[in-house]
Write an enzyme that holds these catalytic residues in place. Structure first.
Site, PDB file in Angstrom:
ATOM      1  N   PHE A  23      43.455  36.648  27.770  1.00  0.00           N
ATOM      2  CA  PHE A  23      44.057  37.444  28.894  1.00  0.00           C
ATOM      3  C   PHE A  23      45.393  36.915  29.416  1.00  0.00           C
ATOM      4  O   PHE A  23      45.123  35.640  29.626  1.00  0.00           O
ATOM      5  CB  PHE A  23      42.979  37.763  29.753  1.00  0.00           C
ATOM      6  N   ALA A  57      39.241  35.279  31.347  1.00  0.00           N
ATOM      7  CA  ALA A  57      38.614  34.184  31.964  1.00  0.00           C
ATOM      8  C   ALA A  57      37.071  34.200  32.299  1.00  0.00           C
ATOM      9  O   ALA A  57      36.398  33.088  32.319  1.00  0.00           O
ATOM     10  CB  ALA A  57      39.418  33.980  33.536  1.00  0.00           C
ATOM     11  N   ALA A  81      44.389  32.302  33.328  1.00  0.00           N
ATOM     12  CA  ALA A  81      45.142  32.672  34.192  1.00  0.00           C
ATOM     13  C   ALA A  81      44.617  33.989  34.881  1.00  0.00           C
ATOM     14  O   ALA A  81      44.381  35.053  34.156  1.00  0.00           O
ATOM     15  CB  ALA A  81      46.460  33.052  33.772  1.00  0.00           C
ATOM     16  N   ILE A  83      45.352  36.878  37.606  1.00  0.00           N
ATOM     17  CA  ILE A  83      46.587  37.294  38.448  1.00  0.00           C
ATOM     18  C   ILE A  83      45.932  38.419  39.109  1.00  0.00           C
ATOM     19  O   ILE A  83      45.504  39.363  38.782  1.00  0.00           O
ATOM     20  CB  ILE A  83      47.525  37.509  37.623  1.00  0.00           C
ATOM     21  N   SER A  86      46.769  44.187  41.500  1.00  0.00           N
ATOM     22  CA  SER A  86      46.077  45.334  42.572  1.00  0.00           C
ATOM     23  C   SER A  86      44.604  45.359  41.810  1.00  0.00           C
ATOM     24  O   SER A  86      44.232  46.286  42.485  1.00  0.00           O
ATOM     25  CB  SER A  86      46.903  46.611  42.309  1.00  0.00           C
ATOM     26  N   THR A  87      44.173  44.474  41.238  1.00  0.00           N
ATOM     27  CA  THR A  87      42.721  44.564  40.897  1.00  0.00           C
ATOM     28  C   THR A  87      41.693  43.936  41.676  1.00  0.00           C
ATOM     29  O   THR A  87      41.914  42.533  41.747  1.00  0.00           O
ATOM     30  CB  THR A  87      42.378  44.248  39.322  1.00  0.00           C
ATOM     31  N   HIS A  89      39.083  43.004  40.422  1.00  0.00           N
ATOM     32  CA  HIS A  89      38.546  42.325  39.617  1.00  0.00           C
ATOM     33  C   HIS A  89      38.915  40.725  39.743  1.00  0.00           C
ATOM     34  O   HIS A  89      38.000  39.738  39.638  1.00  0.00           O
ATOM     35  CB  HIS A  89      39.091  42.281  38.349  1.00  0.00           C
ATOM     36  N   ARG A 128      53.827  27.883  37.533  1.00  0.00           N
ATOM     37  CA  ARG A 128      52.865  26.856  37.205  1.00  0.00           C
ATOM     38  C   ARG A 128      52.599  26.481  35.911  1.00  0.00           C
ATOM     39  O   ARG A 128      51.389  25.771  35.763  1.00  0.00           O
ATOM     40  CB  ARG A 128      51.685  27.324  38.358  1.00  0.00           C
TER      41      ARG A 128
HETATM   42  N1  INI Z   1      41.068  38.043  32.819  1.00  0.00           N
HETATM   43  C1  INI Z   1      41.879  37.063  33.042  1.00  0.00           C
HETATM   44  O1  INI Z   1      41.668  35.947  32.127  1.00  0.00           O
HETATM   45  N2  INI Z   1      42.725  37.229  33.879  1.00  0.00           N
HETATM   46  C2  INI Z   1      42.802  38.317  34.614  1.00  0.00           C
HETATM   47  O2  INI Z   1      43.790  38.251  35.480  1.00  0.00           O
HETATM   48  C3  INI Z   1      41.635  39.360  34.473  1.00  0.00           C
HETATM   49  N3  INI Z   1      42.032  40.500  35.068  1.00  0.00           N
HETATM   50  O3  INI Z   1      42.932  40.857  36.577  1.00  0.00           O
HETATM   51  O4  INI Z   1      41.332  41.472  35.253  1.00  0.00           O
HETATM   52  C4  INI Z   1      40.823  39.391  33.621  1.00  0.00           C
HETATM   53  N4  INI Z   1      40.049  40.307  33.262  1.00  0.00           N
HETATM   54  C5  INI Z   1      39.275  40.273  32.040  1.00  0.00           C
HETATM   55  C6  INI Z   1      37.962  39.584  32.253  1.00  0.00           C
HETATM   56  O5  INI Z   1      38.102  38.157  32.615  1.00  0.00           O
HETATM   57  C7  INI Z   1      36.954  39.693  30.980  1.00  0.00           C
HETATM   58  O6  INI Z   1      37.509  39.173  29.832  1.00  0.00           O
HETATM   59  C8  INI Z   1      36.581  41.160  30.873  1.00  0.00           C
HETATM   60  O7  INI Z   1      36.191  41.860  31.984  1.00  0.00           O
HETATM   61  C9  INI Z   1      35.556  41.217  29.713  1.00  0.00           C
HETATM   62  O8  INI Z   1      34.404  40.545  30.174  1.00  0.00           O
END
Ligand code: INI
Length: 159
Positions: A23, A57, A81, A83, A86-87, A89, A128
């Site tokens: 990702f 991640a 990474a 980021i 606007s999520t 998450h 970075r």
């Molecule tokens: N995964 C990332 O590595 N970086 C992010 O910024 C990110 N956002 O923003 O959602 C992200 N989401 C996916 C997550 O890590 C999982 O792979 C997914 O939810 C499946 O479990």
């Protein structure tokens, strides 16, 4: 005079596991390049750098536990990474991964290194990952090497 023990940045004879999330791969590929470059420059042999790719991640947690628990590595480096954008998450994932990386280190007794960017914007992440403010992957690799060489036994022999 204080006695100081610290690890050398020497990778000779070391086997290093790296976990990289896909990702935001425009960023994480650069973190990986930086980490591998640092390991090579400090003497880690090419076939002793093993890279495990995971989707995001959040999945780094699982990879870190598996690699650290395998008994095959001197250190494990986690690269990703997250980021904000606007999520919501962002907060869930970054909190969870940070805890899991720490736990993998505690449970295995190995250096498990946190090389994840957690930034508000993509621009900050770019800066970075080798553009303006260094490369977090390179720094994480250097920390891994230092930690694999911590001279704990020196302290044990001191008065
Ligand atoms: N995964 C990332 O590595 N970086 C992010 O910024 C990110 N956002 O923003 O959602 C992200 N989401 C996916 C997550 O890590 C999982 O792979 C997914 O939810 C499946 O479990």
């Amino acid at each position: 005079m204080a006695r100081i023990a610290e690890g050398k940045m020497d990778g000779s004879g070391k086997r290093i596991g790296l976990i990289v999330s896909r990702f935001n791969n425009a960023i994480t590929d650069r973190l990986l390049e930086g980490a591998l470059d640092c390991l090579r420059r400090h003497g880690v042999e090419e076939n002793r750098m093993h890279v495990l790719r995971v989707p995001g991640a959040f999945e780094i947690a699982h990879g870190a536990r598996k690699l650290a628990g395998s008994g095959r590595y001197d250190a494990v480096i986690c690269l990703g990474a997250i980021i904000r954008g606007s999520t919501p998450h962002f907060d869930y994932i970054s909190g969870e991964v940070t805890r899991a990386v720490g736990r993998a280190g505690e449970e295995s007794g190995l250096p498990v290194i946190y090389g994840l960017l957690t930034t508000d914007t993509i621009e900050q992440a770019v800066e970075r990952s080798g553009v303006k403010l260094g490369n977090k992957g390179w720094e994480a690799a250097l920390a891994a090497l230092e930690m694999t060489n911590l001279p704990i036994e020196d302290l044990a022999s001191w008065d």
